[in-house]
Scaffold this active site. Structure first.
Site, mmCIF file in Angstrom:
data_model
loop_
_atom_site.group_PDB
_atom_site.id
_atom_site.type_symbol
_atom_site.label_atom_id
_atom_site.label_comp_id
_atom_site.label_asym_id
_atom_site.label_seq_id
_atom_site.Cartn_x
_atom_site.Cartn_y
_atom_site.Cartn_z
ATOM 1 N N ASP A 19 -80.714 -8.408 29.150
ATOM 2 C CA ASP A 19 -81.393 -7.337 29.875
ATOM 3 C C ASP A 19 -82.420 -6.595 29.011
ATOM 4 O O ASP A 19 -83.533 -6.299 29.445
ATOM 5 C CB ASP A 19 -80.289 -6.370 30.360
ATOM 6 C CG ASP A 19 -80.847 -5.169 31.061
ATOM 7 O OD1 ASP A 19 -81.316 -5.346 32.194
ATOM 8 O OD2 ASP A 19 -80.828 -4.067 30.485
ATOM 9 N N ALA A 21 -84.059 -7.596 26.320
ATOM 10 C CA ALA A 21 -85.223 -8.431 26.022
ATOM 11 C C ALA A 21 -86.150 -8.473 27.234
ATOM 12 O O ALA A 21 -87.368 -8.289 27.121
ATOM 13 C CB ALA A 21 -84.768 -9.833 25.650
ATOM 14 N N LYS A 22 -85.532 -8.657 28.390
ATOM 15 C CA LYS A 22 -86.311 -8.822 29.621
ATOM 16 C C LYS A 22 -87.024 -7.515 30.017
ATOM 17 O O LYS A 22 -88.207 -7.503 30.295
ATOM 18 C CB LYS A 22 -85.347 -9.253 30.735
ATOM 19 C CG LYS A 22 -86.017 -9.676 32.010
ATOM 20 C CD LYS A 22 -85.030 -10.350 32.932
ATOM 21 C CE LYS A 22 -84.030 -9.329 33.432
ATOM 22 N NZ LYS A 22 -82.936 -9.869 34.210
ATOM 23 N N ARG A 49 -77.365 -18.566 24.214
ATOM 24 C CA ARG A 49 -76.582 -19.809 24.364
ATOM 25 C C ARG A 49 -77.100 -20.734 25.464
ATOM 26 O O ARG A 49 -77.111 -21.941 25.318
ATOM 27 C CB ARG A 49 -75.121 -19.469 24.677
ATOM 28 C CG ARG A 49 -74.334 -18.992 23.506
ATOM 29 C CD ARG A 49 -73.032 -18.421 23.956
ATOM 30 N NE ARG A 49 -73.232 -17.402 24.990
ATOM 31 C CZ ARG A 49 -72.272 -16.713 25.561
ATOM 32 N NH1 ARG A 49 -71.026 -16.935 25.225
ATOM 33 N NH2 ARG A 49 -72.539 -15.794 26.471
ATOM 34 N N ASP A 180 -83.164 3.805 17.378
ATOM 35 C CA ASP A 180 -82.748 4.885 18.275
ATOM 36 C C ASP A 180 -83.974 5.094 19.145
ATOM 37 O O ASP A 180 -84.981 5.647 18.687
ATOM 38 C CB ASP A 180 -82.418 6.159 17.490
ATOM 39 C CG ASP A 180 -81.957 7.266 18.420
ATOM 40 O OD1 ASP A 180 -82.605 7.470 19.467
ATOM 41 O OD2 ASP A 180 -80.950 7.915 18.124
ATOM 42 N N HIS A 181 -83.925 4.610 20.376
ATOM 43 C CA HIS A 181 -85.182 4.548 21.127
ATOM 44 C C HIS A 181 -85.752 5.939 21.437
ATOM 45 O O HIS A 181 -86.933 6.068 21.727
ATOM 46 C CB HIS A 181 -85.051 3.678 22.384
ATOM 47 C CG HIS A 181 -84.365 4.323 23.539
ATOM 48 N ND1 HIS A 181 -83.004 4.380 23.658
ATOM 49 C CD2 HIS A 181 -84.849 4.948 24.644
ATOM 50 C CE1 HIS A 181 -82.687 5.000 24.781
ATOM 51 N NE2 HIS A 181 -83.791 5.359 25.401
ATOM 52 N N HIS A 243 -78.951 9.851 20.003
ATOM 53 C CA HIS A 243 -80.167 10.504 20.500
ATOM 54 C C HIS A 243 -80.134 12.031 20.390
ATOM 55 O O HIS A 243 -81.103 12.649 19.961
ATOM 56 C CB HIS A 243 -80.402 10.142 21.969
ATOM 57 C CG HIS A 243 -80.277 8.672 22.265
ATOM 58 N ND1 HIS A 243 -80.802 7.713 21.448
ATOM 59 C CD2 HIS A 243 -79.694 8.004 23.292
ATOM 60 C CE1 HIS A 243 -80.542 6.510 21.956
ATOM 61 N NE2 HIS A 243 -79.863 6.670 23.078
HETATM 62 N N1 LIG Z 1 -80.076 -3.103 28.104
HETATM 63 C C1 LIG Z 1 -80.498 -1.944 27.654
HETATM 64 O O1 LIG Z 1 -81.260 -1.196 28.286
HETATM 65 C C2 LIG Z 1 -80.062 -1.478 26.314
HETATM 66 C C3 LIG Z 1 -79.325 -2.292 25.476
HETATM 67 N N2 LIG Z 1 -78.979 -1.854 24.228
HETATM 68 C C4 LIG Z 1 -78.237 -2.712 23.311
HETATM 69 O O2 LIG Z 1 -78.910 -3.965 23.187
HETATM 70 C C5 LIG Z 1 -77.985 -5.014 23.011
HETATM 71 C C6 LIG Z 1 -78.182 -6.071 24.103
HETATM 72 O O3 LIG Z 1 -77.981 -5.461 25.355
HETATM 73 P P1 LIG Z 1 -78.321 -6.216 26.711
HETATM 74 O O4 LIG Z 1 -79.589 -6.956 26.611
HETATM 75 O O5 LIG Z 1 -78.179 -5.199 27.769
HETATM 76 O O6 LIG Z 1 -77.104 -7.249 26.817
HETATM 77 P P2 LIG Z 1 -76.962 -8.505 27.803
HETATM 78 O O7 LIG Z 1 -75.502 -8.694 28.013
HETATM 79 O O8 LIG Z 1 -77.852 -8.399 28.970
HETATM 80 O O9 LIG Z 1 -77.502 -9.732 26.917
HETATM 81 C C7 LIG Z 1 -76.746 -10.336 25.899
HETATM 82 C C8 LIG Z 1 -77.514 -11.495 25.307
HETATM 83 O O10 LIG Z 1 -76.755 -12.095 24.282
HETATM 84 C C9 LIG Z 1 -76.681 -13.510 24.512
HETATM 85 N N3 LIG Z 1 -75.417 -13.989 23.946
HETATM 86 C C10 LIG Z 1 -74.173 -13.572 24.243
HETATM 87 N N4 LIG Z 1 -73.267 -14.192 23.471
HETATM 88 C C11 LIG Z 1 -73.963 -15.030 22.664
HETATM 89 C C12 LIG Z 1 -73.604 -15.947 21.636
HETATM 90 N N5 LIG Z 1 -72.327 -16.134 21.259
HETATM 91 N N6 LIG Z 1 -74.576 -16.616 21.007
HETATM 92 C C13 LIG Z 1 -75.869 -16.445 21.343
HETATM 93 N N7 LIG Z 1 -76.263 -15.599 22.312
HETATM 94 C C14 LIG Z 1 -75.332 -14.895 22.964
HETATM 95 C C15 LIG Z 1 -76.772 -13.653 26.017
HETATM 96 O O11 LIG Z 1 -77.288 -14.885 26.428
HETATM 97 P P3 LIG Z 1 -76.385 -16.186 26.759
HETATM 98 O O12 LIG Z 1 -75.343 -15.720 27.731
HETATM 99 O O13 LIG Z 1 -77.347 -17.164 27.315
HETATM 100 O O14 LIG Z 1 -75.813 -16.610 25.465
HETATM 101 C C16 LIG Z 1 -77.841 -12.588 26.299
HETATM 102 O O15 LIG Z 1 -79.108 -13.110 26.002
HETATM 103 C C17 LIG Z 1 -76.605 -4.349 23.019
HETATM 104 O O16 LIG Z 1 -76.276 -4.039 21.695
HETATM 105 C C18 LIG Z 1 -76.835 -3.061 23.804
HETATM 106 O O17 LIG Z 1 -75.918 -2.062 23.453
HETATM 107 C C19 LIG Z 1 -79.364 -0.629 23.760
HETATM 108 C C20 LIG Z 1 -80.095 0.226 24.553
HETATM 109 C C21 LIG Z 1 -80.487 -0.110 25.887
HETATM 110 O O1 LIG Z 2 -79.153 4.730 24.867
HETATM 111 C C1 LIG Z 2 -78.990 5.035 26.035
HETATM 112 O O2 LIG Z 2 -79.966 5.697 26.659
HETATM 113 C C2 LIG Z 2 -80.045 5.706 28.076
HETATM 114 C C3 LIG Z 2 -80.982 6.859 28.439
HETATM 115 O O3 LIG Z 2 -82.238 6.587 27.907
HETATM 116 P P1 LIG Z 2 -83.545 7.228 28.565
HETATM 117 O O4 LIG Z 2 -84.645 6.772 27.686
HETATM 118 O O5 LIG Z 2 -83.609 6.701 29.967
HETATM 119 O O6 LIG Z 2 -83.323 8.698 28.557
HETATM 120 C C4 LIG Z 2 -78.705 5.861 28.726
HETATM 121 O O7 LIG Z 2 -78.824 5.646 30.117
HETATM 122 C C5 LIG Z 2 -77.761 4.839 28.173
HETATM 123 O O8 LIG Z 2 -76.468 5.052 28.717
HETATM 124 C C6 LIG Z 2 -77.694 4.903 26.680
HETATM 125 O O9 LIG Z 2 -76.975 3.781 26.194
#
Ligand SMILES: NC(=O)C1=CN([C@@H]2O[C@H](COP(=O)(O)OP(=O)(O)OC[C@H]3O[C@@H](n4cnc5c(N)ncnc54)[C@H](OP(=O)(O)O)[C@@H]3O)[C@@H](O)[C@H]2O)C=CC1
Ligand SMILES: O=C1O[C@H](COP(=O)(O)O)[C@@H](O)[C@H](O)[C@H]1O
Length: 500
Positions: A19, A21-22, A49, A180-181, A243
């Protein structure tokens, strides 16, 4: 590296199908590319993976950019820099294939051996990945090597120390970029400028003139699909440890002797060291926790936290925190800094209110009434800007003071959206500027403050949960926290005051 230089690097994104990355990383890289901040000499390897061809991965990147940015163009050129490597990060045998792919791209794009390893994955993998990168020689490069780590950095001080130890085996502290975004947000970065570039504020920025500071970060969204993670985290670890405390550190730090990464970090660290630690019973006196119940948001009924997916129906996890911080140093002694953050609140808003002390007496007209205090409001999001609330004589009124406001709206200046936090942070990392990333010392101090609170909360079940309705500004106890000091929370909406 100068500001206008175009960095060159191979960026390896671990978790490239996820999520983050996307939604954030691909669109941010695209914006940098479109603005000419990335040279043609860059390449990205996406790692996850699931099996994908390069073409499929490039199509995913394209889709994510198109969904995030309305007028995206030049996408074919941009996505041609993206490559995919299917790889389980726990499988030691597949790092060598990744290494040879990296070397080929290095030669093809003349990347000078510069590498950025971006860990956009669940934190339990961070240590393992860092160790393999070193063991299999991916970090043996001629150029720079940098590790970008997403939050959460540990679950408490102990686990954070363990993680730090693991990643330090492969990267030195100045090669680690802990994201820390909030530090990438335009107006969070502006705190320093407002404070240190204005002769009218810095002399007043202390306990002689400021009565209290309020930092609010309220969210409308609930926990969504993140119940599994959030159940173990709660608002304290999710928002306060990082934050909220980072914003407090920027507000309270001394002017650094120079605007360098080390000097700024060292001043922030001093603030975190001066934060009054809370023990046992004091936690109740200084901090309030909340959990949202069901309620109505924009006319729609929403469910309680305990009914969300992957949440225990008896959950003791807090979705709201309000607290009073005391910075026990010469500048801030006696000035409470109140913080509050929560999910399913009435508005999405991050705002800082600096409330100045009242003047000694009111000379104006209705002298039995007190004047409105002067407020400096820093709007972090969704609007970005500064408002200064003053008292002035309105035309036609005789010797009567009325509150007025001076407004600066950041976005109003040139109508352009300010850069996304991730865009700035990625660019900073590529340029080697770690100022807006958190140093280990800050992480450790924040955890040691927060751990004391979570220890108490985890050992005492909160009987009153849920204690605030969705769509409100939190539990009543959070208002009482300020009322007992003679204050109240300033609303997150603009005050109804005439603009000058
Ligand atoms: N989403 C957000 O808005 C935010 C996320 N974060 C942090 O960013 C990080 C990622 O979050 P998010 O993108 O939401 O997580 P997701 O669960 O959406 O993505 C996890 C990724 O890891 C890959 N993955 C999982 N297990 C393995 C493995 N064993 N080997 C290789 N690849 C693996 C998955 O792909 P596949 O299943 O194909 O392996 C997928 O690409 C976390 O630490 C989260 O706390 C922080 C702030 C905001
Ligand atoms: O790090 C995080 O931040 C968001 C809130 O970020 P914002 O830029 O939208 O204010 C929060 O929703 C999430 O739970 C937390 O992990």
């Amino acid at each position: 590296m100068k500001l206008n230089e175009k960095p060159t690097a191979l960026i390896m994104i671990f978790g490239a199908t996820g999520d983050l990355a996307k939604r954030k990383l691909f669109p941010s890289l695209y914006r940098l590319y479109k603005k000419g901040k990335l040279s043609e000499r860059f390449a990205v390897i996406g790692i996850a993976r699931r099996p994908l061809s390069n073409d499929e991965f490039q199509a995913n990147v394209k889709n994510s950019v198109e969904s995030a940015i309305k007028d995206s163009g030049e996408l074919e050129d941009f996505v041609s820099h993206f490559y995919y490597h299917s790889h389980d990060v726990t499988d030691a045998s597949s790092y060598l294939a990744l290494k040879s792919m990296a070397e080929e791209l290095d030669t093809h794009y003349s990347l000078e051996g510069n590498r950025i390893f971006y860990l956009a994955m669940a934190p339990e993998f961070f240590g393992t990945i860092a160790e393999h990168l070193k063991a299999d020689g991916l970090t043996d490069v001629d150029g720079f090597k940098r590790l970008v780590i997403e939050k959460p950095f540990g679950h408490d001080l102990e686990s954070a120390k363990q993680l730090n130890k693991q990643i330090r085996k492969a990267f030195s502290e100045n090669e680690i970029y802990r994201i820390d975004h909030y530090l990438g947000k335009e107006m969070v970065q502006n705190i320093e400028v407002i404070r240190f570039a204005n002769a009218i504020f810095e002399p007043l920025w202390n306990n002689r003139y400021i009565s209290n500071i309020q930092v609010t970060s309220s969210e409308v969204l609930g926990v969504e699909e993140r119940g599994r993670y959030y159940e173990k985290s709660g608002a304290l670890r999710d928002m306060v440890q990082n934050h909220m405390l980072q914003m407090v550190a920027l507000l309270a730090m001394e002017p650094p002797i120079r605007l360098t990464t080390d000097e700024i970090r060292s001043e922030k660290v001093k603030v975190l060291r001066a934060m009054r630690p809370l023990e046992g019973e004091q936690v109740k006196e200084y901090f309030v926790r909340g959990q949202y119940g069901k309620g109505s948001m924009s006319g729609k009924e929403v469910q309680a936290y305990r009914e969300e997916p992957m949440v225990d129906e008896q959950s003791n996890t807090e979705t709201y925190v309000a607290g009073k911080l005391m910075i026990d140093n010469f500048r801030w002694a006696g000035v409470p800094i109140y913080i509050r953050t929560g999910k399913r609140m009435a508005a999405k808003s991050t705002k800082i209110v600096i409330q100045f002390k009242d003047i000694p007496m009111n000379l104006y007209y209705q002298t039995e009434q007190t004047l409105n205090p002067n407020l400096l409001v820093i709007h972090i999001q969704p609007e970005e800007g500064i408002t200064l609330y003053l008292n002035a004589q309105k035309s036609g009124q005789n010797m009567e003071a009325t509150p007025v406001k001076l407004n600066f709206a950041n976005k109003g200046i040139d109508g352009m959206n300010t850069p996304e936090a991730y865009e700035r942070l990625l660019y900073d990392c590529m340029r080697g500027d770690a100022t807006n990333f958190t140093h280990w010392d800050e992480v450790a101090l924040s955890w040691s403050f927060v751990d004391k609170i979570s220890d108490v909360w985890e050992s005492t079940k909160e009987d009153g949960f849920p204690n605030y309705e969705s769509g409100t500004m939190g539990p009543r106890e959070a208002d009482q926290l300020l009322e007992k000091d003679g204050f109240f929370w300033w609303p997150v909406t603009d005050l109804d005051v005439e603009e000058c």
